[in-house]
Design a protein around this motif. Structure first.
Motif, PDB file in Angstrom:
ATOM      1  N   TYR A 114     -10.249  -6.155  -0.900  1.00 11.12           N
ATOM      2  CA  TYR A 114     -10.199  -6.589   0.490  1.00 11.12           C
ATOM      3  C   TYR A 114     -10.093  -8.098   0.537  1.00 11.12           C
ATOM      4  CZ  TYR A 114     -15.058  -7.884  -0.305  1.00 11.12           C
ATOM      5  OH  TYR A 114     -16.185  -8.454  -0.815  1.00 11.12           O
TER       6      TYR A 114
ATOM      7  N   ASN B 258     -10.339 -11.286   3.932  1.00 11.24           N
ATOM      8  CA  ASN B 258     -10.249 -11.656   5.335  1.00 11.24           C
ATOM      9  C   ASN B 258     -10.557 -13.134   5.502  1.00 11.24           C
ATOM     10  OD1 ASN B 258     -13.220 -11.881   5.656  1.00 11.24           O
ATOM     11  ND2 ASN B 258     -13.173  -9.645   5.473  1.00 11.24           N
TER      12      ASN B 258
ATOM     13  N   THR C 172     -13.596  -8.761  11.930  1.00 10.99           N
ATOM     14  CA  THR C 172     -12.653  -7.699  12.297  1.00 10.99           C
ATOM     15  C   THR C 172     -13.225  -6.708  13.302  1.00 10.99           C
ATOM     16  OG1 THR C 172     -13.372  -6.291  10.447  1.00 10.99           O
ATOM     17  CG2 THR C 172     -11.596  -7.863  10.012  1.00 10.99           C
TER      18      THR C 172
ATOM     19  N   LEU D   1     -11.115  -5.804  16.401  1.00 11.32           N
ATOM     20  CA  LEU D   1      -9.689  -5.541  16.196  1.00 11.32           C
ATOM     21  C   LEU D   1      -9.319  -4.074  16.125  1.00 11.32           C
ATOM     22  CD1 LEU D   1      -8.933  -8.300  13.536  1.00 11.32           C
ATOM     23  CD2 LEU D   1      -8.766  -8.436  16.026  1.00 11.32           C
TER      24      LEU D   1
ATOM     25  N   VAL E 136      -9.667  -2.102  13.269  1.00  8.31           N
ATOM     26  CA  VAL E 136      -8.932  -2.142  12.011  1.00  8.31           C
ATOM     27  C   VAL E 136      -8.778  -0.755  11.409  1.00  8.31           C
ATOM     28  CG1 VAL E 136      -9.663  -4.485  11.499  1.00  8.31           C
ATOM     29  CG2 VAL E 136     -11.043  -2.567  10.723  1.00  8.31           C
TER      30      VAL E 136
ATOM     31  N   GLN F 293      -8.264   5.012  11.301  1.00  9.29           N
ATOM     32  CA  GLN F 293      -8.761   3.900  12.096  1.00  9.29           C
ATOM     33  C   GLN F 293     -10.285   3.926  12.070  1.00  9.29           C
ATOM     34  OE1 GLN F 293      -7.100   3.630  15.991  1.00  9.29           O
ATOM     35  NE2 GLN F 293      -7.991   1.628  16.418  1.00  9.29           N
TER      36      GLN F 293
ATOM     37  N   PRO G 148     -10.291  -0.943  19.221  1.00  4.16           N
ATOM     38  CA  PRO G 148     -10.325  -2.366  19.577  1.00  4.16           C
ATOM     39  C   PRO G 148     -11.152  -2.603  20.834  1.00  4.16           C
ATOM     40  CG  PRO G 148      -8.197  -1.404  20.139  1.00  4.16           C
ATOM     41  CD  PRO G 148      -8.945  -0.348  19.369  1.00  4.16           C
TER      42      PRO G 148
END
Length: 997
Positions: free
Chosen positions: A542, A544, A624, A627, A629, A654, A658
């Motif tokens: 990962y 970010n 996140t 969002l 994500v 998912q 969001p």
């Protein structure tokens, strides 16, 4: 006879006049010379003022601390003074040469308090701010900077249940401020916001200042809700052309203490336990005394407009179990340079730390307590010996040889941190200063885990397993400020501060785990693992990044040292929130007045009431959440044919919906307090009462898939949960601190300091956001065997956070069965709460000649703990004969409890305690060497004794659940002592500190 008397009188008068003339002449020609030294270091004090008392005649010492001063008739006393030292008076008498040793003025040194983006005179502080200096730090084998503060600051709770040297400390300031965003105070290290504590060794710390209330922390905006701890490292040398070298070295021995009593082998067999023919003390097989070593060395000095400090700190901390410990090497370099008559100043701070740690499965402590005492460590049967690597094992649930568990599993970590900070300051005008600072904080962790082929718990079923994990974090901060100070009138002083900043944070990581090895090759050859899918395997990576932009300002006003006002505001924009709420504004205001400057208040030398209000925020742990994500789903074989692989893909799923409105958690805090001093500063203290309202806490809420998404109009929920601003909390507290400076007569001096906090426990005001939310949140099941289904902590709206709920034990039948108030979880009663009602610290410093003694007691009261050892291993039912039983003061003996262990009120215990946390005895040798400033030898002890009615391992407060790895829910289940708790340790330290010049 002639009368000679008139002539004799005339002769005597003439002689008196002649002698007087000679004396006066000699007095006019007489002078006195001397040297002024620092009493601690023995260094000369250049620039010290030497005056004839009652006159304006005097001189200043030169670079070597020397002076010469002409004397006149009637000169009797010299007055020697210098900034930062106590003024000293010396009788002249017949002396012509003297040496004066000036003592540091501790009170004067403590007048400056570090606050956000600068410092402020203590008299001007209008918020709840506490400064702690090295003389007040905790002593002994202190490896974590937060240990220096443990119990020293009212409202600051620092806990670490058990004695694992690899575990960090849980830090809470004024209780809980969030569920999981950033529950620990913000660390600011030499001006670097959010720095890791691993970047500094405790030996290099010069001062620690704690910003407790909202008005003080609001200058840090979105990162200040949990409070702020400002750490200042050792400053560079100040005296021109001098070099100081300090070496501190000590050794520490740790011993296990407070082991829970269990049945002996004979008692175990008599109760019906299986007899394997041995008599094994499993805890003694697992643990042993541990010896740790620490050496700190530093050199500091100055030349010209430059000053420096360099240090090396090495620590080898070992646990009471072989295979537990860490080796740490920290190096630090601080440089300062002035130019343009010191109008332009540069500072460079560099710190690098390497930590190599090794751990075991903490479940070994549980099995060392309850494993069958008649079982041998090793199996004599060669067939079984081959299966289990030579260790005795039996194929039973929850039954693992603790020695094998500690030796056949291995967990290591290598952490490297680097903190680099560059700062420039320029005085545009004498009262206008511009500054800029750039810092980079990097943390790189490489860890490995290994389960041997013969490991009964995991390795045999997986045929050996190993994994490797990396974690990298980089934080870059650039900030610039402009500071202006002016006198608006003869009585009104104003200081303005304005600034902007930006912060970039990047995190990334990788993990791979495989199984089925031919040999025990471990994590350094993952390719030797044949199976890379399914149980005991994993692979992920990962990355970010997020950005935080800030603008801030502050104004301070001082009216004639009587009235003080401070106001600040910070606006921040964060990329990780919903696009509708990415910017937050955090204002603060405080005012105070020293009444002793207005009224005659008798014994009070200071009486400063103050009131403050501040708003702070909290950053989420992930950028996140807003969002919606996507993550990896299951492997999908499109044609279902296992012989073909080019049609196998990993699906996507998912993780949450969001939320365009996701925003800051916000804390609004009101504080009223009084700073006081009595008897010319002999007694100093403070009193504070605060209330805090925390709103919009982040939480992941289940939603109906396919329904409208209220946080993203026009769209529908495509996932089963959404991150929302859910909860509102309320808390309050009362804090008191007082210290007395040097009570006593003659050579014996005593300086006591006492503080305590009384908490109004956190109340849950709301658990809802619109139509979403909960009436209660239940957490913390006791565990296996047999107690996995019923949570024991209920968090209900309108009630305090962390309440225990369960059946009340009414008694026992004649056969030893429970008589419970109910078995329906919806009818359970409130049994207690895991958070404390209060905490205190009591420090005592004694001095007698060259001897010093420091004694520190710490405690907490009003908190309950679930004793999981009693909750599982106290009963004498048939199934419990598999393992040993604990026998405490609270264990029923008549009748023996024959019920299957079930959670009830009897296992919730009052864990209030008083602990002799720290004691140090030291001796300062007198030194006459020109190269040796001081020599000190000391002996310290930690955790000498604990007074408590709690019968578990450690009555220390548990502010979260050690077996709940979810950062957003672990704070909702405080007060549980899990069975895997590392045993308590008692420490003894012997050390020496040497200062060279």
């Amino acid at each position: 006879m002639r009368n000679y008397l008139p002539k004799l009188k005339s002769l005597m008068l003439a002689m008196v006049l002649m002698i007087g003339t000679i004396v006066v002449a000699n007095a006019q020609n007489r002078s006195i010379s001397g040297t002024v030294l620092d009493a601690t270091l023995g260094d000369p004090v250049p620039g010290a003022t030497v005056l004839i008392k009652g006159t304006t005649r005097g001189t200043a010492t030169d670079l070597d601390g020397k002076f010469t001063l002409p004397l006149q008739a009637g000169d009797q006393v010299l007055v020697i003074s210098f900034v930062g030292y106590l003024t000293q008076e010396v009788e002249i008498g017949n002396q012509s040469t003297i040496t004066v040793s000036l003592q540091e003025d501790v009170q004067s040194l403590q007048e400056a308090v570090v606050i956000g983006y600068g410092s402020q005179d203590k008299k001007e502080i209008t918020s709840a701010v506490v400064g702690v200096k090295p003389d007040d730090f905790n002593r002994g084998n202190v490896s974590n900077p937060t240990q220096l503060l443990q119990g020293k600051v009212a409202g600051l709770s620092i806990t670490r249940p058990g004695g694992n040297p690899n575990n960090g400390f849980n830090i809470r300031l004024r209780g809980l401020s969030t569920f999981g965003a950033n529950s620990s105070p913000l660390i600011v290290l030499d001006g670097v916001i959010g720095a890791s504590l691993e970047n500094v060794d405790p030996n290099d710390i010069q001062s620690i200042d704690v910003l407790k209330d909202g008005s003080a922390a609001a200058i840090y905006g979105a990162r200040g809700s949990s409070g702020v701890i400002l750490i200042t490292t050792t400053k560079q040398g100040k005296k021109e052309g001098t070099t100081n070298v300090t070496i501190n070295s000590f050794a520490t021995m740790d011993q296990a203490t407070n082991l829970i009593p269990v049945l002996s082998a004979e008692e175990f067999v008599a109760r019906g336990g299986t007899n394997f023919g041995s008599n094994t003390d499993w805890r003694q097989e697992l643990i042993s005394d541990a010896v740790s070593y620490t050496t700190n060395a530093s050199v500091s000095g100055s030349f010209g407009n430059s000053s420096y400090m360099a240090s090396v700190n090495y620590r080898d901390n070992n646990g009471i179990v072989d295979g537990v410990g860490n080796e740490r090497l920290n190096t630090r370099l601080n440089l300062s340079q002035g130019a343009m008559n010191n109008r332009l100043r540069f500072n460079v701070n560099l710190s690098f730390t390497n930590v190599d740690s090794e751990s075991i499965n903490d479940a070994a402590f549980r099995y060392a307590t309850i494993y069958n005492p008649t079982a041998p460590v090793f199996q004599e049967n060669t067939q079984d010996s081959r299966d289990f690597g030579g260790y005795f094992q039996r194929d039973l649930f929850d039954f693992y040889n603790p020695v094998a568990l500690a030796r056949q599993q291995k967990f290591v970590g290598e952490t490297k941190t680097a903190l680099t900070s560059y700062r420039a300051e320029f005085d545009i005008l004498p009262n206008l200063t511009w500054s800029a600072q750039y810092s980079q904080d990097r943390r790189n962790t490489l860890s490995g885990a290994f389960w041997s082929l013969n490991d009964f718990q995991v390795g045999i079923g997986a045929q050996g397993s190993a994994e490797r994990t990396t974690y990298d974090r980089s934080q870059r901060i650039l900030e610039s400020t402009l500071r202006y100070e002016t006198d608006l009138s003869s009585k009104l002083n104003m200081t303005l501060l304005g600034g902007v900043g930006t912060q970039y944070t990047t995190t990334q990581g990788f993990n791979a785990r495989v199984r089925q090895f031919l040999f025990d090759v471990g994590w350094n050859n993952l390719g030797a693992g044949a199976i890379r899918l399914g149980n005991n395997t994993n692979v992920f990576s990962y990355a970010n990044q997020d950005q935080l932009n800030s603008a801030f300002g502050r104004a301070n006003f001082n009216w004639d040292n009587m009235i003080f006002v401070s106001a600040s505001v910070r606006a921040e924009t964060y990329s990780g929130f919903g696009p509708n709420n990415q910017t937050g504004v955090f204002p603060a205001f405080s005012v105070g007045s020293d009444f002793t400057q207005i009224f005659d208040m008798g014994i009070f030398s200071q009486f400063k009431p103050r009131v403050s209000y501040g708003v702070t925020g909290n950053l989420p742990p992930s950028p996140t959440l807003a969002l919606g994500v996507f993550g990896n789903g299951n492997r999908i074989d499109l044609d279902g044919d296992p012989l073909t692989q080019n049609d196998i893909f990993v699906g996507i799923t998912q993780q949450s919906n969001p939320n365009r409105d996701l925003k800051w958690e916000t804390k609004k805090e009101f504080n009223v307090g009084v700073d006081f001093g009595m008897f010319d500063g002999k007694v100093n203290g403070s009193v504070d009462y605060y209330t805090r309202n925390i709103s919009d806490l982040l939480f992941n809420v289940p939603v109906a898939t396919g329904g409208p998404n209220p946080f993203d109009p026009g769209r529908f929920n495509t996932a089963s949960s959404t991150w929302v601003n859910l909860a509102d909390l309320r808390a309050a507290g009362f804090e008191f601190a007082v210290g007395v400076n040097q009570i006593g007569k003659g050579s014996l001096k005593w300086s006591p300091n006492f503080n305590f906090t009384i908490y109004d426990k956190t109340t849950i005001e709301s658990l809802s956001a619109g139509e979403l939310g909960f009436d209660e949140l239940r957490f913390a099941t006791p565990g296996a065997p047999g107690q996995n289904n019923n949570p024991i902590i209920y968090n209900r709206v309108g009630q305090t956070l962390g309440d225990f709920y369960g059946p009340r034990l009414l008694g026992y039948t004649e056969a030893g069965q429970y008589i419970l108030s109910t078995t329906d979880p919806n009818e359970f009663e409130k049994l207690g709460n895991g958070l404390p009602k209060g905490e205190f610290g009591f420090a005592n410093s004694f001095a007698y000649g060259q001897w010093t003694l420091n004694v520190f007691l710490r405690g907490a009261w009003g908190h309950d703990l679930y004793n999981s050892y009693r909750g599982f291993y106290e009963n004498a039912d048939g199934a419990s004969n598999t393992w040993n039983s604990v026998v405490t003061d609270k264990t029923p003996t008549s009748p023996l409890v024959t019920s299957t262990p079930t959670f009830n009120s009897s296992y919730i215990e009052d864990a209030s305690f008083v602990r002799l946390d720290n004691m140090e005895l030291g001796y300062n040798f007198k030194t006459n060497s020109p190269n040796l400033s001081s020599l000190r030898v000391y002996f310290a002890a930690q955790n000498l004794f604990t007074i408590t009615n709690y019968t578990g391992i450690d009555p220390e407060v548990r502010i979260n659940d050690s077996e709940n790895g979810d950062g957003f829910t672990t704070s909702l289940s405080p007060g549980i002592e899990r069975r895997n708790t590392y045993f308590q340790t008692r420490s003894f330290t012997l050390g020496v500190t040497v200062n060279f010049k």
